[in-house]
Design an enzyme around this catalytic site. Sequence first.
Site, PDB file in Angstrom:
ATOM      1  CB  SER A  48     -31.778  41.217 -37.285  1.00 50.65           C
ATOM      2  OG  SER A  48     -31.889  42.558 -36.902  1.00 50.65           O
TER       3      SER A  48
HETATM    4  N1  SAH Z   1     -34.021  44.530 -37.625  1.00 54.74           N
HETATM    5  C1  SAH Z   1     -33.381  45.298 -38.660  1.00 54.74           C
HETATM    6  C2  SAH Z   1     -31.983  45.671 -38.306  1.00 54.74           C
HETATM    7  C3  SAH Z   1     -31.839  46.552 -37.166  1.00 54.74           C
HETATM    8  S1  SAH Z   1     -30.174  47.073 -36.920  1.00 54.74           S
HETATM    9  C4  SAH Z   1     -33.298  44.445 -39.917  1.00 54.74           C
HETATM   10  O1  SAH Z   1     -33.496  43.236 -39.840  1.00 54.74           O
HETATM   11  O2  SAH Z   1     -32.989  44.992 -40.976  1.00 54.74           O
HETATM   12  C5  SAH Z   1     -30.530  48.404 -35.832  1.00 54.74           C
HETATM   13  C6  SAH Z   1     -31.067  49.620 -36.506  1.00 54.74           C
HETATM   14  O3  SAH Z   1     -31.306  50.586 -35.495  1.00 54.74           O
HETATM   15  C7  SAH Z   1     -30.100  50.273 -37.488  1.00 54.74           C
HETATM   16  O4  SAH Z   1     -30.736  50.463 -38.706  1.00 54.74           O
HETATM   17  C8  SAH Z   1     -29.776  51.618 -36.838  1.00 54.74           C
HETATM   18  O5  SAH Z   1     -29.539  52.657 -37.773  1.00 54.74           O
HETATM   19  C9  SAH Z   1     -31.015  51.868 -36.013  1.00 54.74           C
HETATM   20  N2  SAH Z   1     -30.867  52.778 -34.876  1.00 54.74           N
HETATM   21  C10 SAH Z   1     -29.838  52.902 -34.027  1.00 54.74           C
HETATM   22  N3  SAH Z   1     -30.097  53.846 -33.110  1.00 54.74           N
HETATM   23  C11 SAH Z   1     -31.330  54.336 -33.391  1.00 54.74           C
HETATM   24  C12 SAH Z   1     -32.164  55.332 -32.805  1.00 54.74           C
HETATM   25  N4  SAH Z   1     -31.778  56.023 -31.723  1.00 54.74           N
HETATM   26  N5  SAH Z   1     -33.363  55.588 -33.356  1.00 54.74           N
HETATM   27  C13 SAH Z   1     -33.783  54.885 -34.445  1.00 54.74           C
HETATM   28  N6  SAH Z   1     -33.037  53.939 -35.054  1.00 54.74           N
HETATM   29  C14 SAH Z   1     -31.841  53.664 -34.532  1.00 54.74           C
END
Ligand code: SAH
Length: 222
Positions: A68
């Site tokens: 993010s």
């Molecule tokens: N805050 C994190 C980035 C998050 S991006 C950072 O800074 O690295 C959003 C994440 O949510 C991704 O890794 C994606 O794979 C995950 N995601 C999406 N849908 C999801 C779900 N249903 N359950 C768990 N993780 C999920």
Amino acid sequence: MTRKKVDKKYSSQLDDLIRILKNTKFLTNNKVESAFRNIPRHEFVMPSELDRAYYNEPLPIMKGQTISQPGVVSRMTEWLDIKNGQKILEIGTGSGWQTAILSYLVENGIVYSVEIHPELVNFARENLKKLEIDNVHVILDDGSVGYPKTSPYDRIIITAACTEIPLPLFDQLGENGLIIAPVGDSSQSLVVLKKTSEGIIEIKNQSNYVFVPLLGKFGKKG
Ligand code: SAH
């Protein structure tokens, strides 16, 4: 809690980033600033992105996902208003950077972070291990249904865009607990809701954010 410090190579880049976040009011809280200083973002990016680790931008990780944007992480973290000893549920671990920031602020508390992609579960676990963080559990699962096993939580953070906040999460939030999530379609509003004895109330709502979509059972349709 982490014991490692940001090495000198990156410290001036980190100072520049923090200055930008403060000037734009995306960073206003000293404790969150201290978390940013103690949880080095370059430990959570892909080797190919190291030069950009302290840009105020999201960066690609794996499986089409991103680490993010720092300004978004600081704002969400500030709005979550974390206290020592709390139990936090994070949905969407990604690189583990936001997770590590939560773990720093929760001190003696604990963070449960659910990630749907096995490759990212491994990536995040390795990144967290580098910093010797031991108050985080990264779980491979569909977090759109929450993680009932260790509920109720004091705070819940969703780091992926949802059309609406999945209903099971409200059951898993403790009384006076806060939940933060980006809600909407192509562009999302960052909302903070509080669970009170009288029901759910909205604390904050700010438009114009863009997150990757939440997948899974209660994720984005289509
Ligand atoms: N805050 C994190 C980035 C998050 S991006 C950072 O800074 O690295 C959003 C994440 O949510 C991704 O890794 C994606 O794979 C995950 N995601 C999406 N849908 C999801 C779900 N249903 N359950 C768990 N993780 C999920």
